[in-house]
Write an enzyme that holds these catalytic residues in place. Structure first.
Site, mmCIF file in Angstrom:
data_model
loop_
_atom_site.group_PDB
_atom_site.id
_atom_site.type_symbol
_atom_site.label_atom_id
_atom_site.label_comp_id
_atom_site.label_asym_id
_atom_site.label_seq_id
_atom_site.Cartn_x
_atom_site.Cartn_y
_atom_site.Cartn_z
ATOM 1 C CE1 TYR A 138 3.681 -4.402 33.875
ATOM 2 C CE2 TYR A 138 5.573 -4.007 32.456
ATOM 3 C CZ TYR A 138 4.928 -4.772 33.402
ATOM 4 O OH TYR A 138 5.533 -5.898 33.907
ATOM 5 C CB SER B 45 -3.396 -19.313 42.189
ATOM 6 O OG SER B 45 -3.421 -18.235 41.280
ATOM 7 C CE LYS C 29 6.345 -5.341 37.916
ATOM 8 N NZ LYS C 29 5.731 -6.464 38.705
#
Length: 284
Positions: free
Chosen positions: A163, A14, A167
């Site tokens: 994090y 989006s 990833k």
């Protein structure tokens, strides 16, 4: 070197890099499923699945906006089924959706830990799993995951271990599946930017307007993705690509057009291995 008539399923499309990849494919005349959560406008973030679909149609493609949370197995199954029903098949999956929380161990609430691992790792695995049976039927199937090279230098872990692991799990799944589905001819590759990219995440979570000025535009990732997705899937798989390396190898001589601020010193992104890194694993 065209995606005309191809059907892409792009998570998080989006806005940002996902939308840029969608628009590049749309210029070829591709079909794109915009699979993202944002169905209603958010004052903090630009774009919805519907505004993205409108842009894709204007760019020359066909769009199918679907509100889906990639943590929801039934929702993902339904979105993939709707894509195949609408466009007659599936050629390409782009695992773009991701969550970020840059903090150390003591400053990472478990709610944030769970969000990152559910979206980044589990989400990538889940969407890939649901798309693979359809990709097996495609003429030149690709899965492209927007995740970094597997450089296990501890410097990438010590400041934000949760994090980084989230990833890297995306990259590991792509690396593993490249081998697992080699005989099926499905390409699995990862793509990562050398510099920060001017997205809402960079603006809102990392460095604000100053870092945006030192970033490159999302179009550099879109153009690199386009090159990867137009290669023969059986001969281009298991790679960890860096955006400007891809474009340079493809013959692009002037990368300055991608800079948000011409002539500005570019800010390096996380996870880009140093030349000659001894901690890098996998194919690069």
């Amino acid at each position: 070197m065209s995606l005309k008539g191809k059907t892409l399923f792009i998570t998080g499309a989006s806005r940002g890099i996902g939308l840029a990849i969608a628009l590049r494919a749309a210029r070829d005349g591709a079909n794109v499923t915009v699979a993202a959560k944002t169905a209603a406008p958010d004052p903090r973030l630009p774009g919805t699945i519907f505004s993205a679909a409108e842009e894709i149609e204007k760019a020359g493609g066909k769009a199918l906006p679907i509100a889906v949370d990639i943590r929801d197995e039934q929702g993902v199954e339904a979105a993939v089924a709707k894509t195949v029903e609408t466009f007659g098949g599936l050629d390409i999956l782009v695992n773009n959706a991701s969550a970020i929380h840059l903090a150390g161990t003591l400053d990472t609430p478990m709610k944030r830990y769970d969000l990152m691992h559910q979206i980044n790792g589990r989400g990538t695995f889940l969407v890939s799993q649901k798309c693979i049976p359809h990709l097996k039927k495609a003429a030149n199937p690709h899965v492209l995951t927007l995740s970094p090279p597997l450089d296990f230098d501890v410097k990438w872990f010590k400041g934000h271990p949760a994090y980084t692991l989230a990833k890297f799990s995306m990259s590991i799944y792509g690396w593993a599946m490249a081998a697992e589905f080699k005989d099926d001819g499905i390409a699995f590759n990862s793509l990562w930017p050398r510099t920060t990219i001017a997205t809402a995440a960079v603006n809102n979570l990392l460095g604000g307007n100053e870092l945006m000025k030192r970033s490159r535009k999302p179009e550099i990732m879109a153009d690199a993705a386009h090159w990867i997705l137009t290669q023969l899937s059986r001969s281009c798989s298991g790679n960890f690509f860096i955006d400007d390396d891809v474009l340079t190898a493809a013959g692009v001589k002037d990368l300055s057009v991608y800079a948000v601020t011409p002539g500005a010193e570019l800010a390096p992104d996380f996870f880009v291995p140093a030349p000659g890194s001894k901690t890098l694993v996998g194919r690069s």
